[in-house]
Design an enzyme around this catalytic site. Structure first.
Site, PDB file in Angstrom:
ATOM      1  N   LEU A 250       0.787  -1.231   0.000  1.00  0.00           N
ATOM      2  CA  LEU A 250       0.000   0.000   0.000  1.00  0.00           C
ATOM      3  C   LEU A 250       0.817   1.278   0.000  1.00  0.00           C
ATOM      4  O   LEU A 250       0.407   2.265  -0.593  1.00  0.00           O
ATOM      5  CB  LEU A 250      -0.901   0.021   1.228  1.00  0.00           C
ATOM      6  CG  LEU A 250      -2.182  -0.752   1.036  1.00  0.00           C
ATOM      7  CD1 LEU A 250      -2.996  -0.653   2.302  1.00  0.00           C
ATOM      8  CD2 LEU A 250      -2.959  -0.178  -0.130  1.00  0.00           C
ATOM      9  N   ALA A 251       1.953   1.250   0.668  1.00  0.00           N
ATOM     10  CA  ALA A 251       2.704   2.494   0.811  1.00  0.00           C
ATOM     11  C   ALA A 251       2.979   3.117  -0.556  1.00  0.00           C
ATOM     12  O   ALA A 251       3.017   4.322  -0.713  1.00  0.00           O
ATOM     13  CB  ALA A 251       4.003   2.225   1.546  1.00  0.00           C
ATOM     14  N   LYS A 252       3.140   2.281  -1.568  1.00  0.00           N
ATOM     15  CA  LYS A 252       3.495   2.772  -2.899  1.00  0.00           C
ATOM     16  C   LYS A 252       2.317   3.475  -3.573  1.00  0.00           C
ATOM     17  O   LYS A 252       2.491   4.184  -4.534  1.00  0.00           O
ATOM     18  CB  LYS A 252       3.928   1.598  -3.781  1.00  0.00           C
ATOM     19  CG  LYS A 252       5.098   0.838  -3.222  1.00  0.00           C
ATOM     20  CD  LYS A 252       6.060   0.459  -4.343  1.00  0.00           C
ATOM     21  CE  LYS A 252       7.347  -0.117  -3.810  1.00  0.00           C
ATOM     22  NZ  LYS A 252       7.225  -1.501  -3.442  1.00  0.00           N
ATOM     23  N   ARG A 253       1.112   3.172  -3.141  1.00  0.00           N
ATOM     24  CA  ARG A 253      -0.046   3.776  -3.786  1.00  0.00           C
ATOM     25  C   ARG A 253      -0.966   4.354  -2.740  1.00  0.00           C
ATOM     26  O   ARG A 253      -2.176   4.249  -2.813  1.00  0.00           O
ATOM     27  CB  ARG A 253      -0.752   2.745  -4.652  1.00  0.00           C
ATOM     28  CG  ARG A 253      -0.571   1.322  -4.147  1.00  0.00           C
ATOM     29  CD  ARG A 253      -1.274   0.343  -4.994  1.00  0.00           C
ATOM     30  NE  ARG A 253      -2.664   0.725  -5.169  1.00  0.00           N
ATOM     31  CZ  ARG A 253      -3.497   0.096  -5.960  1.00  0.00           C
ATOM     32  NH1 ARG A 253      -3.086  -0.939  -6.640  1.00  0.00           N
ATOM     33  NH2 ARG A 253      -4.739   0.481  -6.076  1.00  0.00           N
TER      34      ARG A 253
END
Ligand code: GLU
Length: 280
Positions: A250-253
């Site tokens: 999730l951190a990437k999006r």
């Protein structure tokens, strides 16, 4: 003992489902045991934190149905305590000034035949640990900027063998050497994540520290700091990282799957709680 749990976000962006999972876990752990749930705003890095993100965090958590003790603790109000702890570690001879730049460290690692590695990749090779006292004084006198690093080998020798307990993994032997000589105060910010989080959890009487599995290895260092500073030892819960529908971390999006975006897309709080792993 009344359980005390906390959620400790940094106001550097909007909360996403992973944050919601952490917050809901900590909140429920307190509720289930008649304990206290605290919110801490980790805002020491002024260059990255924004008041609008802090406001959004409070709003999103309330929308999710969480309630915390007011006012939340702000790390930026605790700089004197961090300075005091640094002084104590310094008096024990466990800190050294590090004059390396990030670029310099990268170049040194790239040029080394065998660079030491930890769970998060190459670790600081210890360049400034071996400076002589004269070399240190010369650089300090010249006004060179420096970070303060913990001499982890010396700290481990002083503290002796340590262990800590993770709710999922059980009792774990502390391996603080795996992250190398961590920074405890930066050139720009007079503390670091490791120092501030450890001191605050102790100051707030936190008995269960909840955070994502990506921070698992940092707990080895926090356990060492607790031993050096004579702080109480909480229990830890490191939860698996919440994946998006396609399995991507999730951190990437974070923007696409922020609590905010899900809410604007029409999801109810109950639906978002379920997506975060807590169906009602
Ligand atoms: N402030 C940290 C973050 O937002 C987490 C602190 C912690 O739970 O240890 O990533």
């Amino acid at each position: 003992m009344t359980p005390v749990t906390r959620f400790a976000p940094s106001p550097t962006g909007y909360l996403h489902l992973g944050h919601a999972h952490s917050a809901l876990f900590a909140w429920r752990a307190a509720q289930d045991a008649g304990g206290r749930f605290l919110l801490r705003i980790e805002d020491v890095d002024k260059a990255r934190c924004r008041p609008e993100f802090e406001a959004a965090i409070l709003e999103d958590l309330a929308w999710l149905g969480l309630a915390w003790e007011n006012p939340p603790l702000r790390q930026s109000e605790r700089m004197a305590d961090y300075a005091d702890a640094l002084d104590r570690l310094d008096r024990l001879g466990l800190l050294y000034p590090c004059f390396c730049t990030r670029k310099g460290i990268r170049a040194e690692i790239a040029g080394a035949a065998r660079a030491p590695h930890g769970p998060e990749g190459p670790i600081y090779p210890g360049t400034c640990r071996s400076l002589s006292e004269d070399q240190r004084q010369e650089r300090l006198a010249a006004g060179a900027a420096y970070a303060r690093r913990l001499d982890v080998a010396a700290a481990v020798a002083r503290a002796g063998p340590l262990s800590w307990t993770d709710r999922g993994a059980g009792e774990i032997a502390a391996e603080p050497l795996s992250l190398g000589d961590v920074v405890l105060a930066r050139k720009e910010v007079a503390t670091s994540y490791h120092l501030a989080v450890t001191l605050d959890d102790a100051a707030q009487g936190v008995t269960l520290v909840t955070r994502g599995a990506d921070l698992f290895h940092t707990s080895h260092v926090h356990r060492l700091l607790q031993a050096l500073l004579g702080l109480p030892v909480p229990e830890w819960h490191h939860h698996a990282l919440i994946a998006g529908p396609d399995g991507e971390r999730l951190a990437k999006r974070a923007d696409a799957l922020s609590i905010r975006a899900l809410r604007q897309a029409g999801k109810t709080a109950a639906e978002v709680r379920a997506l975060a792993g807590f169906p009602d």
